[in-house]
Design an enzyme around this catalytic site. Sequence first.
Site, short mmCIF file in Angstrom:
data_model
loop_
_atom_site.label_atom_id
_atom_site.label_comp_id
_atom_site.label_asym_id
_atom_site.label_seq_id
_atom_site.Cartn_x
_atom_site.Cartn_y
_atom_site.Cartn_z
N GLY A 55 14.45 -0.73 94.72
CA GLY A 55 15.32 -1.78 94.20
C GLY A 55 14.90 -2.15 92.79
N GLN A 60 14.30 -7.17 85.18
CA GLN A 60 13.09 -6.33 85.13
C GLN A 60 13.12 -5.33 83.99
OE1 GLN A 60 13.30 -5.38 89.59
NE2 GLN A 60 11.11 -5.32 89.15
N CYS A 102 6.48 -4.62 94.09
CA CYS A 102 7.48 -4.84 93.04
C CYS A 102 7.14 -3.96 91.85
CB CYS A 102 7.47 -6.32 92.63
SG CYS A 102 8.66 -6.72 91.35
N LEU A 103 8.16 -3.34 91.26
CA LEU A 103 7.91 -2.48 90.09
C LEU A 103 7.37 -3.27 88.91
CD1 LEU A 103 11.05 -0.14 90.28
CD2 LEU A 103 8.71 0.34 91.03
N HIS A 144 14.65 -9.91 97.88
CA HIS A 144 13.65 -9.72 96.82
C HIS A 144 14.35 -9.53 95.46
CE1 HIS A 144 9.80 -7.67 95.29
NE2 HIS A 144 10.70 -7.42 94.35
N GLU A 145 15.41 -8.69 95.45
CA GLU A 145 16.10 -8.40 94.18
C GLU A 145 16.89 -9.61 93.69
OE1 GLU A 145 15.03 -5.95 92.66
OE2 GLU A 145 14.10 -4.98 94.38
N HIS A 148 14.81 -12.03 91.81
CA HIS A 148 14.57 -11.67 90.41
C HIS A 148 15.62 -12.29 89.48
CE1 HIS A 148 11.19 -8.91 90.32
NE2 HIS A 148 11.69 -8.17 91.29
#
Length: 180
Positions: A55, A60, A102-103, A144-145, A148
Amino acid sequence: MPAPAMTENSTLPILFAPDKRLRLTARPIGDADGDMVRALAPKMLATMYAAPGIGLAAPQIGEGLRLIVLDIQPEEKPEPLVLVNPEIIAESAEAATREEGCLSLPGQYADVTRPARVKLRYLDLMGTKREIEGDGLLSACLQHEIDHLDGVLFVDHLSALKRNMILRKLAKDLKSQQRG
Ligand code: NI
């Protein structure tokens, strides 16, 4: 939408915590943003697959837009999802705990507790209103996304002690990577 070509030059740099841009509230996407978003979404998917991740949210990659991409099973048959202006419209009272990463916090993982099941409303890339409902990994990933888009990271769901431990560890890891 077909999976984008995964060439090096189509990927975008991902911001790492504590970059302040990860803490901003993203703005809704309007009609005038259509072309830009249709160009950005495939690049975000390519960036997510290359990372690799399941995701990615526009903040991000430094774009303050309410846009997320995900694919919770990239190893199997790719099923890319692009969600414009996603909104949670229902969530279960029952909670579920899963390990998240998380990235934007590479190499850091922790158990996060969230509603077990959520229902979302969003627009697809053609501007069509859609809904998606999920539990398990899909539910956690969607929440989660969407977090963000409101400047929230998974570590914000943890105690301050645990959060600070992870953020310090991340800073140390990133620093040692820079040194090579
Ligand atoms: Ni993330």
